[in-house]
Design a protein around this motif. Sequence first.
Motif, mmCIF file in Angstrom:
data_model
loop_
_atom_site.group_PDB
_atom_site.id
_atom_site.type_symbol
_atom_site.label_atom_id
_atom_site.label_comp_id
_atom_site.label_asym_id
_atom_site.label_seq_id
_atom_site.Cartn_x
_atom_site.Cartn_y
_atom_site.Cartn_z
ATOM 1 N N HIS A 84 -6.370 4.465 -12.681
ATOM 2 C CA HIS A 84 -6.488 5.907 -12.829
ATOM 3 C C HIS A 84 -5.754 6.246 -14.117
ATOM 4 O O HIS A 84 -4.843 5.529 -14.533
ATOM 5 C CB HIS A 84 -5.933 6.668 -11.611
ATOM 6 N N SER A 86 -4.118 8.810 -17.370
ATOM 7 C CA SER A 86 -3.439 10.040 -17.777
ATOM 8 C C SER A 86 -4.142 10.544 -19.038
ATOM 9 O O SER A 86 -4.544 9.737 -19.890
ATOM 10 C CB SER A 86 -1.971 9.767 -18.109
ATOM 11 N N LEU A 88 -3.483 12.380 -22.376
ATOM 12 C CA LEU A 88 -2.291 12.680 -23.184
ATOM 13 C C LEU A 88 -2.659 13.502 -24.413
ATOM 14 O O LEU A 88 -3.735 13.313 -25.000
ATOM 15 C CB LEU A 88 -1.625 11.365 -23.624
ATOM 16 N N SER A 145 -5.658 7.582 -21.232
ATOM 17 C CA SER A 145 -4.806 6.399 -21.391
ATOM 18 C C SER A 145 -4.325 5.870 -20.053
ATOM 19 O O SER A 145 -4.415 6.550 -19.028
ATOM 20 C CB SER A 145 -3.573 6.758 -22.231
ATOM 21 N N PRO A 147 -1.392 5.176 -17.466
ATOM 22 C CA PRO A 147 -0.190 6.005 -17.233
ATOM 23 C C PRO A 147 1.035 5.517 -18.007
ATOM 24 O O PRO A 147 1.840 6.320 -18.460
ATOM 25 C CB PRO A 147 0.016 5.883 -15.712
ATOM 26 N N ILE A 150 2.556 6.804 -21.774
ATOM 27 C CA ILE A 150 3.506 7.904 -22.028
ATOM 28 C C ILE A 150 4.905 7.364 -22.364
ATOM 29 O O ILE A 150 5.688 8.011 -23.062
ATOM 30 C CB ILE A 150 3.544 8.873 -20.813
ATOM 31 N N GLU A 156 2.485 14.234 -24.534
ATOM 32 C CA GLU A 156 2.730 14.845 -23.218
ATOM 33 C C GLU A 156 1.457 14.815 -22.366
ATOM 34 O O GLU A 156 0.341 14.731 -22.895
ATOM 35 C CB GLU A 156 3.315 16.253 -23.365
ATOM 36 N N GLU A 157 1.673 14.854 -21.044
ATOM 37 C CA GLU A 157 0.548 14.712 -20.118
ATOM 38 C C GLU A 157 -0.169 16.045 -19.915
ATOM 39 O O GLU A 157 0.454 17.031 -19.537
ATOM 40 C CB GLU A 157 1.063 14.190 -18.763
ATOM 41 N N THR A 160 -2.748 13.895 -14.964
ATOM 42 C CA THR A 160 -2.478 12.520 -14.502
ATOM 43 C C THR A 160 -3.361 12.229 -13.281
ATOM 44 O O THR A 160 -3.940 13.155 -12.699
ATOM 45 C CB THR A 160 -0.996 12.330 -14.090
ATOM 46 N N GLY A 161 -3.446 10.958 -12.917
ATOM 47 C CA GLY A 161 -4.240 10.568 -11.746
ATOM 48 C C GLY A 161 -5.713 10.881 -11.919
ATOM 49 O O GLY A 161 -6.405 11.205 -10.957
#
Length: 301
Positions: A84, A86, A88, A145, A147, A150, A156-157, A160-161
């Motif tokens: 999964h 993120s 960014l 990307s 996870p 980071i 910065e996110e 996510t997931g």
Amino acid sequence: MLRIAYFGPQGTFTEQAARALAPGEDLTPYETVRLALQAVRDGAADAACVPIENSVEGVVPATLDGLSDGDPLVATAETILPIHFSVLKRPGGGEIRTVASHPHALAQVREWLEANLPDATPVASSSTAAAAVGVVEGDFDAAVSAPVAIEHYPLEELATGVADVCDAQTRFLMVRRPGELPAPTGADRTSIVAAAVNRTGTLSDLLVELAVRGINLTRIDARPTRSNFGEYRFFIDFEGHVAEPRIVDAMAALRRRSHLRFLGSYPRADEVAATIEDGAGNQDFLDAQAWVDAVLKGEGA
Ligand SMILES: O=C(O)C(=O)C[C@]1(C(=O)O)C=C[C@@H](O)C=C1
């Protein structure tokens, strides 16, 4: 300490896989799968970690081609990671007009992008981490990307997931120059690539050699040979280890029918034991061979 090449740069899923397969070893990122494999062939690295197949997008062509061309390499281990992502962006950042990632990653978040960033243009990059580097450098506005990226890049996110298929997985291999094989465990996978002449029934002839020995396939893919249009190589994974009599028998038969390259026998990450059909277990093959030996010595019939 072992020198492990991996498909990088830092922050790829492949780095995560390399850490799982070779904890505490010396890891070096390479920009492409081909370069990571070349580092092993050249002796600059002892082993390389590369992605082989994703449960949503299928095989990683660069890895298949990289293993079938050039000096032989064999897989000695595999791992499977849940995938999964993120998304960014630069801190603060502005409008997201471009979103970059590895083509496999973009394909796994297509629906998410359509729903959440409908105006952003997807752009292919060499890896998920290369996309993050591109965002840092201002080439793209966002990256899809791993996870862990980071932790490596000042981004910065945004989310996510992220995953269209929530239980997506990718399988990774650790490959080396041919040498001692990992010991059989009863839950192994063998990988081969077979090139056979283009005539009626060629592929089915190869598969029959496995089927009649009760050997279960776990994957089959075709890739063009790249020399003659319409000619293919078949990448076949099946249950079992080349040190088992039933697999030895099958490999010898496949070798008679094709140009065969052995790509490794290694423990399955999911630890699923091989299916053994009645009459097709290792002891059955040993007993049959012992009977033939006795016949040859004039001791049985
Ligand atoms: O770019 C990365 O992070 C990779 O490790 C490559 C890769 C792939 O080749 O499929 C690995 C896992 C994900 O499926 C997306 C990309």
